[in-house]
Design a protein around this motif. Structure first.
Motif, PDB file in Angstrom:
ATOM      1  N   SER A  83       0.839  -1.202   0.000  1.00  0.00           N
ATOM      2  CA  SER A  83       0.000   0.000   0.000  1.00  0.00           C
ATOM      3  C   SER A  83       0.870   1.247   0.000  1.00  0.00           C
ATOM      4  O   SER A  83       2.023   1.223   0.435  1.00  0.00           O
ATOM      5  N   ASN A  84       0.313   2.321  -0.505  1.00  0.00           N
ATOM      6  CA  ASN A  84       1.000   3.607  -0.473  1.00  0.00           C
ATOM      7  C   ASN A  84       0.257   4.592   0.421  1.00  0.00           C
ATOM      8  O   ASN A  84       0.262   5.790   0.189  1.00  0.00           O
ATOM      9  N   THR A  85      -0.405   4.060   1.459  1.00  0.00           N
ATOM     10  CA  THR A  85      -1.166   4.898   2.383  1.00  0.00           C
ATOM     11  C   THR A  85      -0.790   4.564   3.818  1.00  0.00           C
ATOM     12  O   THR A  85      -0.729   3.393   4.203  1.00  0.00           O
ATOM     13  N   ILE A  86      -0.530   5.596   4.597  1.00  0.00           N
ATOM     14  CA  ILE A  86      -0.265   5.446   6.031  1.00  0.00           C
ATOM     15  C   ILE A  86      -1.438   6.075   6.771  1.00  0.00           C
ATOM     16  O   ILE A  86      -1.730   7.264   6.591  1.00  0.00           O
ATOM     17  N   VAL A  87      -2.120   5.305   7.591  1.00  0.00           N
ATOM     18  CA  VAL A  87      -3.261   5.799   8.357  1.00  0.00           C
ATOM     19  C   VAL A  87      -2.814   6.055   9.790  1.00  0.00           C
ATOM     20  O   VAL A  87      -2.288   5.154  10.461  1.00  0.00           O
ATOM     21  N   ILE A  88      -3.001   7.282  10.249  1.00  0.00           N
ATOM     22  CA  ILE A  88      -2.647   7.656  11.619  1.00  0.00           C
ATOM     23  C   ILE A  88      -3.932   7.857  12.411  1.00  0.00           C
ATOM     24  O   ILE A  88      -4.825   8.602  11.987  1.00  0.00           O
ATOM     25  N   LYS A  89      -4.023   7.202  13.555  1.00  0.00           N
ATOM     26  CA  LYS A  89      -5.230   7.263  14.370  1.00  0.00           C
ATOM     27  C   LYS A  89      -4.929   7.936  15.718  1.00  0.00           C
ATOM     28  O   LYS A  89      -3.787   8.076  16.123  1.00  0.00           O
ATOM     29  N   GLU A  90      -6.001   8.322  16.398  1.00  0.00           N
ATOM     30  CA  GLU A  90      -5.943   8.849  17.759  1.00  0.00           C
ATOM     31  C   GLU A  90      -5.066  10.090  17.876  1.00  0.00           C
ATOM     32  O   GLU A  90      -4.319  10.272  18.844  1.00  0.00           O
ATOM     33  N   THR A  91      -5.149  10.947  16.882  1.00  0.00           N
ATOM     34  CA  THR A  91      -4.497  12.257  16.955  1.00  0.00           C
ATOM     35  C   THR A  91      -5.244  13.219  16.055  1.00  0.00           C
ATOM     36  O   THR A  91      -6.172  12.816  15.343  1.00  0.00           O
ATOM     37  N   THR A  92      -4.888  14.468  16.072  1.00  0.00           N
ATOM     38  CA  THR A  92      -5.616  15.488  15.329  1.00  0.00           C
ATOM     39  C   THR A  92      -4.943  15.783  13.994  1.00  0.00           C
ATOM     40  O   THR A  92      -3.744  15.529  13.811  1.00  0.00           O
ATOM     41  N   VAL A  93      -5.740  16.358  13.100  1.00  0.00           N
ATOM     42  CA  VAL A  93      -5.199  16.769  11.806  1.00  0.00           C
ATOM     43  C   VAL A  93      -4.095  17.805  11.999  1.00  0.00           C
ATOM     44  O   VAL A  93      -3.043  17.745  11.359  1.00  0.00           O
ATOM     45  N   LYS A  94      -4.321  18.755  12.896  1.00  0.00           N
ATOM     46  CA  LYS A  94      -3.343  19.830  13.130  1.00  0.00           C
ATOM     47  C   LYS A  94      -2.017  19.267  13.622  1.00  0.00           C
ATOM     48  O   LYS A  94      -0.937  19.699  13.183  1.00  0.00           O
ATOM     49  N   ALA A  95      -2.076  18.286  14.525  1.00  0.00           N
ATOM     50  CA  ALA A  95      -0.844  17.699  15.062  1.00  0.00           C
ATOM     51  C   ALA A  95      -0.052  17.003  13.967  1.00  0.00           C
ATOM     52  O   ALA A  95       1.180  17.122  13.895  1.00  0.00           O
ATOM     53  N   VAL A  96      -0.742  16.259  13.098  1.00  0.00           N
ATOM     54  CA  VAL A  96      -0.055  15.560  12.014  1.00  0.00           C
ATOM     55  C   VAL A  96       0.511  16.546  11.001  1.00  0.00           C
ATOM     56  O   VAL A  96       1.637  16.394  10.517  1.00  0.00           O
ATOM     57  N   GLU A  97      -0.252  17.592  10.688  1.00  0.00           N
ATOM     58  CA  GLU A  97       0.219  18.608   9.752  1.00  0.00           C
ATOM     59  C   GLU A  97       1.480  19.293  10.272  1.00  0.00           C
ATOM     60  O   GLU A  97       2.452  19.481   9.527  1.00  0.00           O
TER      61      GLU A  97
END
Length: 250
Positions: A230-244
């Protein structure tokens, strides 16, 4: 009063000042400052490059000549490391730190004072200077520190550094250009080869950069390429702002 910059550093490009020192504070001096409702001024051993020095009478309360461009003042509810700078100096480029210790003369009782607040003051009254200080609000009970002769010790570790301007340091200009170029390829659909997903937001990224900059991403990418291709990494249990923010940092 006339205030003038220290002449040895005209055309100031950088500042580096580090000094450890100590003062013996006597009970009579402490009490006198308290009666005048002012702070007790402590002189520095050496001048801070590029700062202002006094050639007259108006000095910070409790501080006397000779003035080294900086001072420490201590009172019942605060301790301050203050400096004075010519108006053409950009105070945003000045890093100032101070750590203090209050101790009995036998060293058995020591109070560490580390954290503090950077304080910028505009035009100093009667002087062509701006003030920059490091202040710690703290209640000081001198009675707990006095020895038999009525004195205690103040120790200080003082640091003043000037960050170079971009124009003075070509490496900073290159570094800033590189940083902007790296930011520009975040979410570049044409060149991206992996998608980082959080909640309903997708960030188009680059495997090589994520792997080089983050051991976690490196391991994750190795795993998903082997297991699921796959070419997708799914991040859970955090916010969009934190990942950005994390991706921008990377």
């Amino acid at each position: 009063m006339t205030i003038a910059p220290i002449q040895a550093n005209s055309g100031l490009a950088s500042v580096s000042y580090r000094e450890r020192m100590s003062w013996v504070v006597r009970k009579e001096d402490w009490d006198e400052a308290g009666q005048r409702n002012t702070n007790l001024g402590l002189l520095l051993n050496s001048a801070i490059p590029g700062t202002c020095k006094s050639e007259g009478h108006r000095l910070p309360p409790g501080v006397q000549d000779p003035y080294a461009g900086g001072h420490v003042v201590i009172g019942k509810n605060r301790i301050v490391f203050g400096t004075l700078w010519p108006k053409d100096i950009d105070l945003d480029l000045i890093c100032i730190q101070a750590e203090f210790k209050l101790k009995t003369t036998d060293g058995k009782c020591i109070i560490d004072i580390k954290a503090g607040q950077r304080v910028v003051v505009g035009n100093v009254d009667g002087a062509d200077c701006n003030a920059l200080g490091f202040r710690r609000l703290v209640t000081i009970n001198a009675d707990m520190l006095y020895d038999e002769e009525g004195s205690f010790i103040v120790e200080a570790n003082l640091v003043v550094e000037m960050k170079p301007k971009e124009a003075d340091d070509p490496s900073l200009k290159v570094s800033n250009l590189y940083r902007e170029e790296m930011k520009s390829i975040l979410n570049d659909e044409k060149s991206s080869d992996v998608i980082v997903t959080v909640e309903d937001k997708e960030f188009k990224c680059h495997k090589a950069i994520l792997s080089a900059r983050s051991e976690v991403f490196k391991n994750t990418l190795a795993h998903i390429m082997v297991e699921s291709k796959s070419n997708t990494i799914v991040i859970k249990e955090t916010t969009v702002k934190a990942v950005e923010d994390m991706l921008k940092f990377i």
